[in-house]
Each structure stands twice: as structure tokens, then as C-alpha cells.
Design an enzyme around this catalytic site. Structure first.
Site, mmCIF file in Angstrom:
data_model
loop_
_atom_site.group_PDB
_atom_site.id
_atom_site.type_symbol
_atom_site.label_atom_id
_atom_site.label_comp_id
_atom_site.label_asym_id
_atom_site.label_seq_id
_atom_site.Cartn_x
_atom_site.Cartn_y
_atom_site.Cartn_z
ATOM 1 N N ARG A 181 2.245 -49.881 -8.825
ATOM 2 C CA ARG A 181 2.785 -49.985 -7.462
ATOM 3 C C ARG A 181 3.633 -51.242 -7.296
ATOM 4 O O ARG A 181 3.172 -52.346 -7.576
ATOM 5 C CB ARG A 181 1.616 -50.021 -6.460
ATOM 6 C CG ARG A 181 2.010 -50.265 -5.039
ATOM 7 C CD ARG A 181 2.801 -49.111 -4.456
ATOM 8 N NE ARG A 181 2.968 -49.229 -3.024
ATOM 9 C CZ ARG A 181 3.847 -48.519 -2.330
ATOM 10 N NH1 ARG A 181 4.621 -47.631 -2.939
ATOM 11 N NH2 ARG A 181 3.934 -48.669 -1.038
ATOM 12 N N GLN A 185 -8.839 -50.734 -1.199
ATOM 13 C CA GLN A 185 -7.905 -51.650 -0.528
ATOM 14 C C GLN A 185 -6.667 -51.896 -1.400
ATOM 15 O O GLN A 185 -5.543 -51.932 -0.893
ATOM 16 C CB GLN A 185 -8.631 -52.973 -0.234
ATOM 17 C CG GLN A 185 -7.892 -53.895 0.712
ATOM 18 C CD GLN A 185 -7.865 -53.375 2.153
ATOM 19 O OE1 GLN A 185 -8.633 -52.489 2.514
ATOM 20 N NE2 GLN A 185 -6.965 -53.907 2.949
ATOM 21 N N ILE A 186 -6.878 -52.029 -2.705
ATOM 22 C CA ILE A 186 -5.754 -52.266 -3.621
ATOM 23 C C ILE A 186 -4.800 -51.070 -3.624
ATOM 24 O O ILE A 186 -3.592 -51.220 -3.828
ATOM 25 C CB ILE A 186 -6.292 -52.591 -5.050
ATOM 26 C CG1 ILE A 186 -6.911 -53.995 -5.057
ATOM 27 C CG2 ILE A 186 -5.200 -52.469 -6.114
ATOM 28 C CD1 ILE A 186 -7.645 -54.367 -6.331
ATOM 29 N N HIS A 187 -5.336 -49.884 -3.367
ATOM 30 C CA HIS A 187 -4.481 -48.680 -3.309
ATOM 31 C C HIS A 187 -3.710 -48.580 -1.983
ATOM 32 O O HIS A 187 -2.890 -47.651 -1.828
ATOM 33 C CB HIS A 187 -5.326 -47.412 -3.473
ATOM 34 C CG HIS A 187 -5.712 -47.105 -4.893
ATOM 35 N ND1 HIS A 187 -6.638 -47.839 -5.583
ATOM 36 C CD2 HIS A 187 -5.283 -46.147 -5.746
ATOM 37 C CE1 HIS A 187 -6.774 -47.324 -6.797
ATOM 38 N NE2 HIS A 187 -5.970 -46.307 -6.925
ATOM 39 N N GLY A 188 -4.009 -49.456 -1.031
ATOM 40 C CA GLY A 188 -3.328 -49.367 0.264
ATOM 41 C C GLY A 188 -3.544 -48.003 0.893
ATOM 42 O O GLY A 188 -4.627 -47.420 0.778
ATOM 43 N N GLU A 234 -33.434 -43.645 -4.451
ATOM 44 C CA GLU A 234 -34.438 -44.319 -5.303
ATOM 45 C C GLU A 234 -34.894 -45.636 -4.671
ATOM 46 O O GLU A 234 -35.269 -46.571 -5.367
ATOM 47 C CB GLU A 234 -33.898 -44.583 -6.723
ATOM 48 C CG GLU A 234 -33.495 -43.341 -7.463
ATOM 49 C CD GLU A 234 -34.555 -42.776 -8.401
ATOM 50 O OE1 GLU A 234 -34.418 -41.613 -8.790
ATOM 51 O OE2 GLU A 234 -35.529 -43.470 -8.708
ATOM 52 N N THR A 244 -34.023 -47.949 -0.854
ATOM 53 C CA THR A 244 -32.869 -48.672 -0.295
ATOM 54 C C THR A 244 -32.841 -50.118 -0.819
ATOM 55 O O THR A 244 -33.820 -50.607 -1.382
ATOM 56 C CB THR A 244 -32.965 -48.717 1.241
ATOM 57 O OG1 THR A 244 -34.176 -49.397 1.591
ATOM 58 C CG2 THR A 244 -32.964 -47.329 1.875
ATOM 59 N N SER A 245 -31.716 -50.782 -0.559
ATOM 60 C CA SER A 245 -31.603 -52.192 -0.977
ATOM 61 C C SER A 245 -32.690 -53.037 -0.323
ATOM 62 O O SER A 245 -33.241 -53.954 -0.945
ATOM 63 C CB SER A 245 -30.225 -52.739 -0.591
ATOM 64 O OG SER A 245 -29.231 -52.119 -1.375
ATOM 65 N N GLU A 246 -33.022 -52.706 0.934
ATOM 66 C CA GLU A 246 -34.069 -53.485 1.620
ATOM 67 C C GLU A 246 -35.403 -53.317 0.892
ATOM 68 O O GLU A 246 -36.154 -54.283 0.707
ATOM 69 C CB GLU A 246 -34.210 -53.019 3.085
ATOM 70 C CG GLU A 246 -33.037 -53.380 3.988
ATOM 71 C CD GLU A 246 -31.809 -52.477 3.792
ATOM 72 O OE1 GLU A 246 -31.902 -51.444 3.099
ATOM 73 O OE2 GLU A 246 -30.740 -52.831 4.333
HETATM 74 C C1 LIG Z 1 -28.088 -37.303 -1.138
HETATM 75 C C2 LIG Z 1 -29.525 -37.688 -1.192
HETATM 76 C C3 LIG Z 1 -30.302 -37.236 -2.240
HETATM 77 C C4 LIG Z 1 -31.649 -37.563 -2.301
HETATM 78 N N1 LIG Z 1 -32.382 -37.088 -3.326
HETATM 79 C C5 LIG Z 1 -33.700 -37.350 -3.373
HETATM 80 C C6 LIG Z 1 -34.516 -36.806 -4.404
HETATM 81 O O1 LIG Z 1 -34.033 -36.104 -5.279
HETATM 82 N N2 LIG Z 1 -35.838 -37.062 -4.385
HETATM 83 C C7 LIG Z 1 -36.391 -37.855 -3.430
HETATM 84 O O2 LIG Z 1 -37.604 -38.074 -3.453
HETATM 85 N N3 LIG Z 1 -35.654 -38.384 -2.450
HETATM 86 C C8 LIG Z 1 -34.325 -38.161 -2.397
HETATM 87 N N4 LIG Z 1 -33.564 -38.702 -1.386
HETATM 88 C C9 LIG Z 1 -34.233 -39.512 -0.356
HETATM 89 C C10 LIG Z 1 -33.960 -40.999 -0.532
HETATM 90 O O3 LIG Z 1 -34.704 -41.522 -1.620
HETATM 91 C C11 LIG Z 1 -34.316 -41.688 0.798
HETATM 92 O O4 LIG Z 1 -33.382 -41.267 1.752
HETATM 93 C C12 LIG Z 1 -34.289 -43.200 0.660
HETATM 94 O O5 LIG Z 1 -35.329 -43.657 -0.185
HETATM 95 C C13 LIG Z 1 -34.458 -43.901 2.027
HETATM 96 O O6 LIG Z 1 -35.542 -43.393 2.716
HETATM 97 P P1 LIG Z 1 -35.353 -42.850 4.212
HETATM 98 O O7 LIG Z 1 -34.161 -41.957 4.226
HETATM 99 O O8 LIG Z 1 -36.659 -42.287 4.637
HETATM 100 O O9 LIG Z 1 -34.966 -44.139 5.028
HETATM 101 P P2 LIG Z 1 -35.913 -44.942 6.013
HETATM 102 O O10 LIG Z 1 -37.168 -45.329 5.285
HETATM 103 O O11 LIG Z 1 -36.020 -44.208 7.287
HETATM 104 O O12 LIG Z 1 -35.050 -46.261 6.211
HETATM 105 C C14 LIG Z 1 -34.091 -46.449 7.254
HETATM 106 C C15 LIG Z 1 -33.646 -47.906 7.194
HETATM 107 O O13 LIG Z 1 -34.781 -48.776 7.423
HETATM 108 C C16 LIG Z 1 -34.953 -49.658 6.334
HETATM 109 N N5 LIG Z 1 -36.375 -49.870 6.090
HETATM 110 C C17 LIG Z 1 -37.346 -48.923 5.955
HETATM 111 N N6 LIG Z 1 -38.532 -49.503 5.710
HETATM 112 C C18 LIG Z 1 -38.315 -50.837 5.672
HETATM 113 C C19 LIG Z 1 -39.156 -51.972 5.461
HETATM 114 N N7 LIG Z 1 -40.444 -51.857 5.195
HETATM 115 N N8 LIG Z 1 -38.579 -53.206 5.501
HETATM 116 C C20 LIG Z 1 -37.242 -53.342 5.736
HETATM 117 N N9 LIG Z 1 -36.399 -52.313 5.949
HETATM 118 C C21 LIG Z 1 -36.929 -51.065 5.913
HETATM 119 C C22 LIG Z 1 -34.281 -48.959 5.149
HETATM 120 O O14 LIG Z 1 -33.920 -49.889 4.151
HETATM 121 C C23 LIG Z 1 -33.079 -48.316 5.826
HETATM 122 O O15 LIG Z 1 -32.061 -49.269 5.987
HETATM 123 C C24 LIG Z 1 -32.223 -38.387 -1.306
HETATM 124 C C25 LIG Z 1 -31.420 -38.866 -0.250
HETATM 125 C C26 LIG Z 1 -30.085 -38.525 -0.197
HETATM 126 C C27 LIG Z 1 -29.266 -39.053 0.955
#
Ligand SMILES: Cc1cc2nc3c(=O)[nH]c(=O)nc-3n(C[C@H](O)[C@H](O)[C@H](O)COP(=O)(O)OP(=O)(O)OC[C@H]3O[C@@H](n4cnc5c(N)ncnc54)[C@H](O)[C@@H]3O)c2cc1C
Length: 214
Positions: A100, A169-172, A196, A198-200
Site C-alpha cells: 500500500r 488498522q494497518i489495512h485502513g 476454555e 475467560t482472561s479473568e
Molecule cells: C463459540 C463458543 C464455543 C464454546 N464451546 C464450548 C465447548 O465446546 N465446551 C464448553 O464446555 N464450553 C464452551 N463454550 C463456553 C465457554 O467456555 C464459556 O462461555 C466461557 O468459559 C465463559 O463462561 P460464561 O459464558 O458462563 O461467562 P460468565 O461466567 O457468565 O462470565 C461473564 C463475565 O464475568 C466474568 N467473571 C465470571 N466469574 C468471575 C469471577 N469469579 N471473577 C471475575 N470475573 C468473573 C467473566 O470473566 C466474564 O467477563 C463456548 C463458548 C463459545 C462462545
């Protein structure tokens, strides 16, 4: 997974394999997702589902504990998926930045773009090393990899989101258009900070391991 002994807390949850067609088991709607659309995700519904002992997976009452161990390995896979996604987005951005031209030269000659590329590459390299460390520990048969796998998953998935953002962002404007692969990377990558655990939750897992070791 089902509670099989209400008095045994974490040791009262058992895992089962359920075949399609089992009485009381059905599949619900297919979810309409932001990304990872090439892989179908659907509801599973259980209504008065009764199973014979032969469908028990592992030991009775140990399903939850087993699943935590399995998650230690699964998180390394998500870390690797994050590194690969970030690398793919980076490669696309690097290529595009050389092609680009703006103001008479490739955008890769602008320092602002170079700084982005440098940060992206450095983050990917760090994530890759953390992921390989956790994978190597697992390959060596080490059982205590909870901290390393959670760290690899947390770091790699978070940097992958940032790298895909920078790559877009680099692709604009073309980053927002489906002709280029980067908009798909941007949509797909977000799942990696959620699935698997969340980050939290990774931070809770890591903190618990740190506090336990003191
Ligand atoms: C496309 C997709 C595929 C999936 N496939 C699978 C699968 O094959 N098998 C399977 O078992 N699951 C699967 N999941 C489920 C996935 O593992 C969960 O969605 C994920 O672990 C988050 O759990 P939750 O959705 O219940 O979020 P929640 O637990 O409701 O969390 C909501 C928010 O609250 C925060 N939170 C929750 N508890 C705490 C705490 N104690 N302290 C601080 N923050 C907290 C979370 O970090 C998040 O930001 C899938 C989900 C998606 C979207």
C-alpha cells in the site's frame, strides 16, 4: 457433567458420554456467532435424561477434578491457536504495508507503522515462547502445569486480540472489508479470550497458584 452426590462438593460431579438419540437428550439451536463461523456451535438440551453406568467417563464423582486437569492441556491449545491467529494477522499486515502506497511511498516506510509491526512481532514471539514452554512441560509428563498453561493462554489470547486490532488498522479501510483476510482474524480472535476460561478466570487460576506456592 452432572451432580451425582450433593454432599461431596467438587468430588460429587461425574462425567458421562451421551450418544445422539439417548432418551431426554436433544440438540437445540445453532448459535449465530461473531466469528469462528466455520465451526458450528449449538445448544445441548437435557430433559429427564437417564443414563446407564456404562456411559460414565472416568471414576464416579471425579468428573470435575478430571476436567480441570484436561483444561490445563486445552489452554495450551488455545494459546497455540492464539499465536497462530496473531501470526496470520501479522503476516497479512506486513505484506499489505509493503504494497500500500500513500504520500508516494509504501506505508511500511512510516515509523508509526513500523512501531506497530515491531510491537506485534515482539508480542507474538513472547507468546510463542510461553506456549512452547507450557507444551514442553506437558510433553515431559509434568502434572503441575496449571500456572504455566493459564499464563500462556492469558497472555497469548490477549496479545492476539491486540495484534489483530493493529493488523486491521494497518489495512485502513480495506481492513473493514471482507476482500482481505484481516477482518476474519479480527472477528475470530475474540473467542480466544473467552473459551476454555475467560482472561479473568485465568488470572484467578494464576493468582491461586502463586498464593499456594508461598
Ligand atoms: C463459540 C463458543 C464455543 C464454546 N464451546 C464450548 C465447548 O465446546 N465446551 C464448553 O464446555 N464450553 C464452551 N463454550 C463456553 C465457554 O467456555 C464459556 O462461555 C466461557 O468459559 C465463559 O463462561 P460464561 O459464558 O458462563 O461467562 P460468565 O461466567 O457468565 O462470565 C461473564 C463475565 O464475568 C466474568 N467473571 C465470571 N466469574 C468471575 C469471577 N469469579 N471473577 C471475575 N470475573 C468473573 C467473566 O470473566 C466474564 O467477563 C463456548 C463458548 C463459545 C462462545
Amino acid at each position: 457433567m452432572a451432580v451425582t452426590d450433593r454432599t461431596a462438593a467438587h468430588h460429587g460431579i461425574s462425567a458421562f458420554i451421551i450418544e445422539p438419540g439417548s432418551p431426554g437428550f436433544s440438540v437445540g439451536k445453532k448459535e449465530n456467532k461473531l466469528g469462528m463461523r466455520a465451526s458450528a456451535t449449538g445448544e445441548v438440551l437435557f430433559r429427564n435424561c437417564r443414563l446407564p453406568d456404562s456411559q460414565l467417563l472416568g471414576k464416579p464423582g471425579e468428573g470435575f477434578i478430571d476436567s480441570l486437569r484436561i483444561l490445563d492441556g486445552g489452554r495450551i491449545s488455545i494459546a497455540a491457536l492464539s499465536v497462530g491467529t496473531a501470526q496470520g494477522a501479522f503476516d497479512a499486515a506486513l505484506k499489505y504495508s509493503k504494497l500500500r502506497k500513500q504520500f508516494g511511498r509504501p506505508i511500511s516506510e512510516f515509523q508509526a507503522i513500523q512501531f506497530k509491526l515491531a510491537e506485534m512481532a515482539t508480542q507474538i514471539e513472547a507468546a510463542r515462547l510461553m506456549t512452547l514452554r507450557a507444551a514442553s512441560m506437558k510433553d515431559q509428563g509434568q502434572t503441575r502445569i496449571t500456572r504455566e498453561s493459564a499464563m500462556a493462554k492469558l497472555f497469548s489470547s490477549e496479545i492476539a486480540v491486540r495484534v489483530c486490532d493493529d493488523a486491521l488498522q494497518i489495512h485502513g479501510g480495506y481492513g473493514f472489508i471482507k476482500d482481505y483476510p484481516v477482518e476474519k482474524f479480527y472477528r475470530d480472535v475474540k473467542l480466544l479470550t473467552i473459551g476454555e476460561g475467560t482472561s479473568e478466570i485465568q488470572k484467578l487460576v494464576i493468582a491461586r497458584q502463586l498464593l499456594k506456592s508461598q
